[in-house]
Design an enzyme around this catalytic site. Structure first.
Site, PDB file in Angstrom:
ATOM      1  N   HIS A 166       0.427  -0.959   0.324  1.00  0.00           N
ATOM      2  CA  HIS A 166       0.175  -0.256  -0.257  1.00  0.00           C
ATOM      3  C   HIS A 166       0.774   1.486   0.409  1.00  0.00           C
ATOM      4  O   HIS A 166       0.764   2.445   0.127  1.00  0.00           O
ATOM      5  CB  HIS A 166      -0.923   0.095   1.391  1.00  0.00           C
ATOM      6  CG  HIS A 166      -1.760  -0.932   1.315  1.00  0.00           C
ATOM      7  ND1 HIS A 166      -2.446  -2.046   0.657  1.00  0.00           N
ATOM      8  CD2 HIS A 166      -1.428  -2.736   1.927  1.00  0.00           C
ATOM      9  CE1 HIS A 166      -3.272  -2.447   1.224  1.00  0.00           C
ATOM     10  NE2 HIS A 166      -2.423  -3.372   1.946  1.00  0.00           N
ATOM     11  N   SER A 287      14.430  22.355 -15.225  1.00  0.00           N
ATOM     12  CA  SER A 287      13.228  23.718 -15.667  1.00  0.00           C
ATOM     13  C   SER A 287      13.867  24.571 -16.105  1.00  0.00           C
ATOM     14  O   SER A 287      15.063  25.100 -15.548  1.00  0.00           O
ATOM     15  CB  SER A 287      12.911  23.433 -14.044  1.00  0.00           C
ATOM     16  OG  SER A 287      11.910  24.711 -14.202  1.00  0.00           O
ATOM     17  N   LYS A 293      15.169  22.329  -9.974  1.00  0.00           N
ATOM     18  CA  LYS A 293      15.066  20.616 -10.228  1.00  0.00           C
ATOM     19  C   LYS A 293      15.671  20.089 -10.683  1.00  0.00           C
ATOM     20  O   LYS A 293      16.309  20.627 -11.677  1.00  0.00           O
ATOM     21  CB  LYS A 293      13.760  21.441 -10.776  1.00  0.00           C
ATOM     22  CG  LYS A 293      12.541  21.509  -9.138  1.00  0.00           C
ATOM     23  CD  LYS A 293      11.059  21.466 -10.447  1.00  0.00           C
ATOM     24  CE  LYS A 293      10.764  20.501 -10.463  1.00  0.00           C
ATOM     25  NZ  LYS A 293       9.836  19.962 -10.460  1.00  0.00           N
ATOM     26  N   GLU A 300       8.775   9.477 -16.871  1.00  0.00           N
ATOM     27  CA  GLU A 300       7.791   9.948 -17.095  1.00  0.00           C
ATOM     28  C   GLU A 300       7.538   9.340 -18.177  1.00  0.00           C
ATOM     29  O   GLU A 300       5.926   9.200 -18.680  1.00  0.00           O
ATOM     30  CB  GLU A 300       7.453  11.341 -16.879  1.00  0.00           C
ATOM     31  CG  GLU A 300       8.158  11.884 -15.189  1.00  0.00           C
ATOM     32  CD  GLU A 300       7.725  12.978 -14.964  1.00  0.00           C
ATOM     33  OE1 GLU A 300       6.959  13.851 -14.266  1.00  0.00           O
ATOM     34  OE2 GLU A 300       9.085  13.801 -15.411  1.00  0.00           O
TER      35      GLU A 300
END
Ligand code: ARG
Length: 467
Positions: A166, A287, A293, A300
């Site tokens: 979980h 970024s 970042k 992704e």
């Protein structure tokens, strides 16, 4: 026309005998597949050479015509390879583009190539050859990915991390063990690939339009020449079957789903909050506005490609589901789905292999997280069963009280004083501290397939012998 027949220029040179005029522009647009099936040119030429060779061997065409045909096909192969070939949409597909060029190159002998053959068995052959080669590439790529995981697993057989259910801390595991879970998944994908190659290893050529042919062809000869185990056994099934494409897409969809789960973990693990891994500059992006970042874009995109691959599977299943036997033009829609899925899968496997080889494992962060969240509570309960003879359900209850106490005091299980533990259950001794560390916890899980480093090393050895 090369053979001097009298059709008007606008009617089709392959079937113009029956047609008075050429197609409407929209008809040409919806009908043409050359835009994508040109990818099959090498397979189409290989198939035609095998077919022509067999026709001559069987005395169906002359040896001279066969030689001209093969010479012409070789020329066309190098024309296409070099980019000099001019594809024409008017000629609909790769089969007719090549045949028309052959006629221009060698004259009337070109017209003999299509004896005892139809585009229906021709396209089934070309596409099968292409999918078979793609499966062979996929097998290699998966082997590379598995090898990358085996190396990381070996390196981190002792590295402790939290195991999750979980996505909540469950029990400590080793990073090596977690890597080996992916080895199992990609190993199953590879087994499916191997099985599919065997499954589809039958030659369609010679099924002709659907009924076979009256010419004395030798389908075993063409099957052998093209590297197939044997010819297909039913000519109707042969031209209406796209199971090989559906199997490819199903395998690709399952593999892409595995890659997506891995991508998801990479995304989560590389957040500052988890900080389990650091992606290399080679597999991340910055970024344009936030200088701090480092984004896991490759992971992704691997996660997102799964949508395309799954979509392709559903698209082709839907194309096929209503088709009566045998061939229908609907089946022309099979290729783009497979080509797109193959490209996505190849890229996704390559990107993942690169990321796994490159990624920095932050063992300190993993270990710290492994100990939080009372992850060794099960070890305490097991100890009470083993050393104090409690039934597991009672031990679970006692441990629950110990966890509540630690929570209340804001400390780890190992930091609780013995007296306070004994106040909960008098059978507890100071030996219990030996099982409360994460290292002791993982080392104790020696059951077959368990997370103990000794067990993980056995699993690595098993896979090394098979990769
Ligand atoms: N371009 C066609 C396809 O991809 C080739 C087969 C055409 N056969 C036919 N009977 N029209 O399916």
């Amino acid at each position: 026309m090369a053979d001097g027949s009298s059709e008007t220029k606008s009617s089709n040179q392959m079937w113009g005998g029956r047609f008075a005029s050429g197609p409407d522009a929209i008809m040409e647009e919806i009908n043409a597949s050359i835009g994508f099936d040109k990818k099959l040119y090498a397979q189409d030429i290989r198939g035609s050479i095998a077919h022509a060779t067999m026709l001559a061997h069987q005395g169906i065409i002359s040896a001279e015509d066969k030689d001209k045909i093969i010479h012409g096909l070789d020329t066309i192969l190098s024309e296409i390879d070099s980019g000099a070939f001019e594809f024409s949409r008017r000629l609909e597909d790769i089969h007719m583009n090549i045949e028309a060029r052959l006629a221009a190159l060698i004259g009337p002998a070109a017209g003999r190539l299509h004896t005892a053959r139809s585009r229906n068995d021709q396209v089934a052959l070309d596409f099968r050859l292409w999918v078979k080669e793609e499966l062979q590439k996929t097998e290699k790529a998966l082997t590379g990915l598995i090898a990358a995981f085996l190396d990381r697993a070996e390196e981190h057989a002792d590295t402790v991390m939290p195991g999750f259910t979980h996505l909540q801390t469950a029990q400590p595991v080793t990073f090596g063990h977690h890597c080996m879970a992916y080895v199992e998944m990609f190993g199953r994908d590879r087994a499916r690939v191997r099985h599919a190659i065997e499954h589809m290893d039958e030659s369609p050529i010679g099924a002709a339009a659907l009924a076979g042919t009256g010419f004395p062809i030798d389908r075993h000869m063409t099957a052998k020449a093209l590297g197939f185990r044997e010819p297909t056994r039913n000519s109707i099934d042969t031209v209406s079957d796209r199971d090989f494409a559906l199997e490819f897409l199903s395998i690709a969809a399952i593999a892409a789903t595995h890659l997506s789960r891995l991508a998801e973990e990479i995304v989560i693990w590389s957040t500052p909050q988890f900080g389990f891994i650091r992606l290399s500059d080679a597999f991340s992006t910055g970024s344009s506005i936030m200088p701090q970042k480092k984004n896991p874009d490759a992971a992704e995109l691997v996660r997102a490609k799964t949508g395309r691959v799954n979509g392709s599977l559903v698209a082709l299943l839907t194309v096929m589901k209503g088709l009566p036997l045998a061939y229908s033009k609907d089946m022309q829609e099979d290729k783009e789905q497979v080509f797109d899925a193959a490209e996505s899968l190849e890229l996704a496997i390559a990107a993942m292999t690169g990321m796994i080889r490159d990624v920095t494992i932050r063992a300190d962060r993993m270990k710290a997280a492994a100990g939080s969240g009372y992850s060794t509570a099960t070890d305490l309960a097991d100890w009470l069963v083993r050393e104090a003879g409690l039934p597991f359900r009672d031990a679970h209850h006692v441990t629950g009280r110990v966890v509540a106490l630690a929570e209340q005091k804001g400390c780890d299980l190992a930091d609780l004083p013995l007296a306070e533990l004994q106040a909960i259950n008098s059978a507890i001794t100071d030996k219990v501290y030996g099982v409360l560390t994460v290292e002791a916890s993982v080392a104790s899980r020696t059951s077959f397939g368990g997370t103990a480093p000794s067990e993980v090393r056995k699993q690595i050895a098993w896979w090394r012998a098979r990769n």
